[in-house]
Design an enzyme around this catalytic site. Structure first.
Site, mmCIF file in Angstrom:
data_model
loop_
_atom_site.group_PDB
_atom_site.id
_atom_site.type_symbol
_atom_site.label_atom_id
_atom_site.label_comp_id
_atom_site.label_asym_id
_atom_site.label_seq_id
_atom_site.Cartn_x
_atom_site.Cartn_y
_atom_site.Cartn_z
ATOM 1 N N SER A 152 0.862 -1.167 0.000
ATOM 2 C CA SER A 152 0.000 0.000 0.000
ATOM 3 C C SER A 152 0.894 1.211 0.000
ATOM 4 O O SER A 152 2.060 1.124 0.384
ATOM 5 C CB SER A 152 -0.869 -0.026 1.264
ATOM 6 O OG SER A 152 -1.627 1.162 1.375
ATOM 7 N N ARG A 397 -0.606 -4.134 -6.895
ATOM 8 C CA ARG A 397 -1.887 -4.635 -6.366
ATOM 9 C C ARG A 397 -2.996 -3.760 -6.910
ATOM 10 O O ARG A 397 -2.806 -2.549 -7.068
ATOM 11 C CB ARG A 397 -1.849 -4.589 -4.827
ATOM 12 C CG ARG A 397 -3.052 -5.156 -4.125
ATOM 13 C CD ARG A 397 -3.058 -6.684 -4.169
ATOM 14 N NE ARG A 397 -4.087 -7.252 -3.324
ATOM 15 C CZ ARG A 397 -5.328 -7.533 -3.706
ATOM 16 N NH1 ARG A 397 -5.712 -7.283 -4.941
ATOM 17 N NH2 ARG A 397 -6.195 -8.057 -2.862
ATOM 18 N N THR A 433 -7.004 2.098 4.445
ATOM 19 C CA THR A 433 -6.611 1.289 5.598
ATOM 20 C C THR A 433 -7.496 1.560 6.803
ATOM 21 O O THR A 433 -7.970 0.634 7.464
ATOM 22 C CB THR A 433 -5.149 1.568 5.980
ATOM 23 O OG1 THR A 433 -4.355 1.615 4.798
ATOM 24 C CG2 THR A 433 -4.622 0.498 6.895
ATOM 25 N N CYS A 584 -0.474 -6.934 -16.996
ATOM 26 C CA CYS A 584 0.009 -7.745 -15.882
ATOM 27 C C CYS A 584 1.386 -7.249 -15.455
ATOM 28 O O CYS A 584 2.311 -7.228 -16.260
ATOM 29 C CB CYS A 584 0.109 -9.210 -16.274
ATOM 30 S SG CYS A 584 0.875 -10.221 -14.992
ATOM 31 N N CYS A 608 3.219 -14.762 -10.573
ATOM 32 C CA CYS A 608 2.060 -13.974 -10.153
ATOM 33 C C CYS A 608 2.281 -13.195 -8.864
ATOM 34 O O CYS A 608 2.840 -13.711 -7.888
ATOM 35 C CB CYS A 608 0.864 -14.914 -9.980
ATOM 36 S SG CYS A 608 -0.680 -14.083 -9.598
ATOM 37 N N CYS A 611 -2.090 -9.672 -7.782
ATOM 38 C CA CYS A 611 -2.650 -8.329 -7.823
ATOM 39 C C CYS A 611 -4.108 -8.324 -8.263
ATOM 40 O O CYS A 611 -4.825 -7.383 -7.959
ATOM 41 C CB CYS A 611 -1.816 -7.412 -8.723
ATOM 42 S SG CYS A 611 -2.104 -7.591 -10.490
ATOM 43 N N CYS A 614 -5.769 -9.181 -13.790
ATOM 44 C CA CYS A 614 -6.293 -9.977 -14.905
ATOM 45 C C CYS A 614 -7.736 -10.379 -14.665
ATOM 46 O O CYS A 614 -8.560 -10.375 -15.584
ATOM 47 C CB CYS A 614 -5.421 -11.210 -15.131
ATOM 48 S SG CYS A 614 -5.167 -12.213 -13.668
#
Lengths: 639, 251
Positions: A152, A397, A433, A584, A608, A611, A614
């Protein structure tokens, strides 16, 4: 440390609780066992055995007040009536828990050890302490450690933490860098224009959320929460009435072709009287729940909209480091039709966090958010900060941008959805958050009432709407949709919202098309020539990926599933020129030529980053992100 | 028969390593740690021997700071019966570890010691050999296959050597160090993790074991390997020879 607590309440529940601080074979955060609060006394071998025995529940529930629980010991897959008649769907959604795997039972099972999940866990234990009762709380986390999958910005508003753990400063939470300056720039290719900052970060802190979550994990364990990193919740378990009764973890040790390897381990059924889903944005199980129980329709919510955030943490030259400095930018390298912006936060210890957030409703299929981020770092206002520095970590992300319009009804039979899986991110503040944590706390309070007094879990929805979360999200609700009309209208409407209506606007703007429908066909755009990485400021994907510490056991079935294996070559490639190979951030999707010369989609699932871009952006929603074997995925520690 | 297995807490193999700014070592703060992969294989082999009925108990041993207990608990979750934690801070070089091991062996009296062939942080590949040397026990290192014969009290070990595979027959008690192809370690299941917390762990300090921790080795400097330079395309063999002779000075 073990505790044998027996307590009689109206619902006649006797609870056996074991608090533990253990993890899967890959370990992380360690807790000194002596710090747990419960005194060690009774031997737990009997307790452990009865909790871990399959099929026979450790305790029986009487009273049917809890959303239709009846026969908990027979958790056969439900024959769903009503909504979806198809038996296949029922079989796919809910799994037969009882048959061949061990089951463990808890009062509350929480999926995801993030800010929301851990806040809920801690709040539950706090309420237990206040009322002198005990509930067993289990948190499962697919990352190898608590915090491994947490990434984050992060400029942290401590509002919810102040409520949850007011002594956080004394207890050495990793929150030390106060925001010292707050700049807002509009970038063109060569220049940066200072704009008045729309943010009010005076009492906020620049933190690493991964570090904060690790600290919260240790606090949760002190309270007696059982946290199990390295275990991925892959199935939802239901009873005969279609109520959720828990989750099943992934089988481990399955080979790529589906056969069992020599270290095959069947997953475990974790049954909870209440199950809370805190999987973060576009949680794989949460999405299934939302679909199954029609949670968006239930409150006339809009679809969710998303953005992809790509971030690096750099260690820079001492002379350039200004702890607490916060910079946000708009404009270049993104064009007027693409919503997004960048952030640059100075953390502690010469570290800066820099990232680019690109809304996933972008139209040009040739856009590569990753390459745009690499371009950004070369901007004359940003380059000097990073020069002579080294990248420590990289990650990506997706995040929610739908705001209040897109929040689904968060309660379903058997549990609730908390945090970004529901979508409480405040988009103009770009903070999610604090609202995620508060939602976890409110769900915990509702669950506590449900378990001990038989009240309805729907009270979570009521308290949510009466809380500051809703107030905040309501004030913020028009900013993002305004930009769907273009950059200038977006800025104009935002100004009106901010200065004129001050958040009390009488209208609610709707979102545009869902992100996956927004992509134009390739022929209406031309390919973008991105500059080659220079290896100093900009890098190629494999180099960046290495810095994410991501890894998966390669000999496992690909966790990215194609609903129709023909669509990539029949549609994605000819119509959209294979956008998945561009959006991606981990180069999972590549179109490689076969022997015949034909291009075929190759899925490098091992890369991967979890995130979920896709799952969101694929034009025909053909790609389904499912959870791989627990313990894999990125290894964020300072993100 | 008791089997003692050495497990070490090291930086996880998938983590990107960074050297500390003062060059005193590798950055370990905020970095994910795991059990050494070769130690996992060693523990797995010990568990298989026990499950075949040829051993009564598997004891996992770790040496290191307070946090090493995590690695021990993983070992217990995989199936070890007991744990021993020798709490020692500072650099632990193989000779010190081997001496501590010898002291523990005198207390525990195991019939077999299994270690990983090397730790992935220092890549020393010395501890197992030194333990065998100090104890005067036979050793089978780089094991890719282990077959125990309880009646004859001996163990056949296939060793991976440069020339291929070498089979040695060792009388028990013996020391084995494991190589990659020996087995595929099991996952710790959730129920086992819960059972593990009740398994006993005994703590020792080097003083209690009468081992002096003074080391003859001192790490002077740790640096990153030199960055790989880009290759150069040459247009002819003559140019290649010229470059090799006059620029690289290798011929």
């Amino acid at each position: 440390m073990n505790r044998l607590v027996s307590f009689r309440s109206k619902s006649r529940i006797s609870t056996i609780s074991c608090s533990s601080s253990f993890y899967a074979r890959i370990l992380g955060n360690s807790i000194d066992a002596s710090r747990t609060r419960s005194p060690a006394n009774a031997s737990d071998s009997l307790a452990t055995l009865s909790r871990c025995s399959s099929l026979v529940p450790a305790r029986t529930l009487t009273g049917s007040s809890l959303f239709g629980f009846r026969n908990r010991s027979t958790a056969s897959w439900s024959n769903l009536t009503g909504h979806e008649g198809s038996q296949d769907f029922a079989r796919r959604f809910c799994s037969d828990a009882a048959a061949e795997r061990e089951s463990m039972e808890y009062d509350v099972v929480i999926v995801g050890a993030g800010p929301a999940g851990l806040s809920a866990a801690i709040r539950l234990k706090q309420l237990c302490g206040e009322k002198g009762v005990d509930l067993s709380v289990c948190v499962v986390e697919k990352g190898a450690e608590v915090g491994a999958h947490i990434i984050s910005g992060n400029v942290f508003e401590p509002r919810a933490l102040d409520e949850l753990l007011p002594e956080w400063k004394k207890e050495e939470a990793p929150i030390s860098v106060s925001v010292s300056s707050d700049k807002f720039w509009f970038l063109t290719k060569d220049r940066a224009f200072s704009l008045p900052s729309p943010f009010d970060n005076k009492n906020n802190y620049v933190i690493s959320l991964s570090q904060l979550v690790r600290w919260m994990g240790s606090k949760a364990e002190e309270y007696g929460v059982e946290i199990y990193p390295g275990f991925a919740a892959s199935e939802i378990l239901c009873d005969d009435n279609g109520s959720v009764i828990g989750i099943g973890t992934n089988d481990m040790g399955v080979a790529k072709n589906g056969s069992k390897k020599e270290n095959f381990q069947r997953g475990v059924a974790l049954k909870g009287r209440v199950t809370l889903f805190a999987e973060g944005c576009r949680g794989s199980l949460s999405e299934k729940i939302i679909k199954k129980y029609h949670l968006r329709e239930k409150r006339n919510a809009q679809h969710q909209t998303y953005a992809l955030g790509i971030k690096e943490v750099w260690e820079i030259d001492e002379s350039k480091h200004q702890p607490g400095a916060v910079i946000h930018t708009l404009g270049w390298p993104l064009d007027q039709k693409t919503y997004g912006g960048s952030f640059l936060y100075h953390m502690s210890e010469r570290q800066v966090a820099i990232g680019l957030v690109v809304a996933l409703n972008y139209k040009n299929p040739y856009l590569s958010p990753y390459e745009e981020f690499q371009k950004l770092k070369h901007h004359p206002a940003i380059k000097p900060i990073l020069e002579d520095g080294t990248v420590i970590q990289y990650g990506a992300r997706t995040l929610n941008e739908g705001g209040i319009q897109s929040v689904p009804y968060p309660v379903f039979p058997g549990g609730a959805i908390i945090g970004c899986s529901a979508g409480f991110l405040n988009v103009p503040k770009i903070k999610g958050t604090h609202t995620a944590m508060k939602s976890g706390m409110l769900a915990a309070e509702a669950a506590f009432g449900t378990l001990l007094e038989g009240s309805n879990l729907d009270s979570y929805w009521t308290t949510l709407q009466n809380s500051w979360v809703w107030e905040e999200l309501h004030k913020a609700h028009n900013y993002r949709p305004a930009f769907d009309h273009g950059f200038i209208p977006g800025m104009a409407i935002s100004a009106v919202e901010h200065y004129l209506f001050r958040g009390k606007s009488p209208f609610t703007l709707k979102h545009g098309k869902p992100d996956h429908e927004a992509t134009n066909v390739a022929r209406s755009h031309s390919p973008i020539e991105y500059p080659k990485p220079d290896g100093v400021l900009s890098f190629d994907v494999p180099t960046s990926l290495h810095r994410s510490n991501t890894n998966h056991d390669h000999d496992q079935p690909a966790h990215l599933k194609l609903r129709d294996p023909e669509i990539p070559t029949q549609l994605n490639l000819p119509e959209y020129d294979g956008p998945e190979s561009r959006y991606c951030p981990a180069r999972v999707y590549e179109y490689v030529p076969e022997e015949s010369g034909q291009l075929k989609l190759q899925i490098n699932a091992q890369n991967c980053l979890h995130c979920k871009a896709c799952d969101i952006k694929d034009p025909k929603q053909n790609i389904e992100w499912t959870v791989p074997e627990g313990g894999g995925g990125p290894g964020y520690s300072v993100m | 028969m008791k089997i003692m297995v050495a497990v070490k807490r090291v930086i996880d193999y998938a983590v990107k390593i960074r050297v500390k700014a003062d060059k005193s070592g590798v950055e370990t703060q905020n970095v994910k740690m795991s059990m050494n992969p070769f130690c996992e294989i060693a523990l797995e082999e010990a568990l298989r021997i026990k499950e075949a009925g040829l051993a009564s108990e598997v004891v996992a041993v770790t040496m290191g700071p307070k946090q090493s207990i995590d690695t021990l608990r993983t070992g217990l979750a995989m199936g070890a019966d007991r744990g021993i934690h020798v709490e020692a801070t500072g650099d632990l070089f193989p000779l010190a570890v081997a001496k501590l091991f010898k002291a523990l062996v005198e207390i525990e009296k195991p019939g077999l010691i299994i270690l990983g062939k090397q730790a992935i942080d220092n890549d020393c590949n010395q501890t197992g050999q030194m333990v065998a040397g100090l104890l005067g026990w036979p050793q089978g290192t780089f094991a890719s296959k282990v077959v125990l014969d309880k009646e004859k009290q001996e163990v056949m070990v296939d060793r991976e050597v440069d020339g291929g595979l070498e089979t040695v027959c060792l009388n028990l008690p013996a020391v084995i160090t494991t190589d990659l192809r020996l087995n595929q370690p099991r996952y710790a299941t959730l129920p086992n993790i819960m059972k593990a917390k009740s398994k006993p762990v005994k703590k020792y300090t080097p003083e209690e074991l009468n081992v002096a921790m003074k080391s003859d080795l001192e790490v002077v400097e740790v640096t990153e390997p030199p960055k790989r330079k880009a290759g150069v395309l040459v247009s002819s063999v003559d140019e290649l020879i010229d470059k090799l002779k006059n620029e690289a000075h290798v011929i």
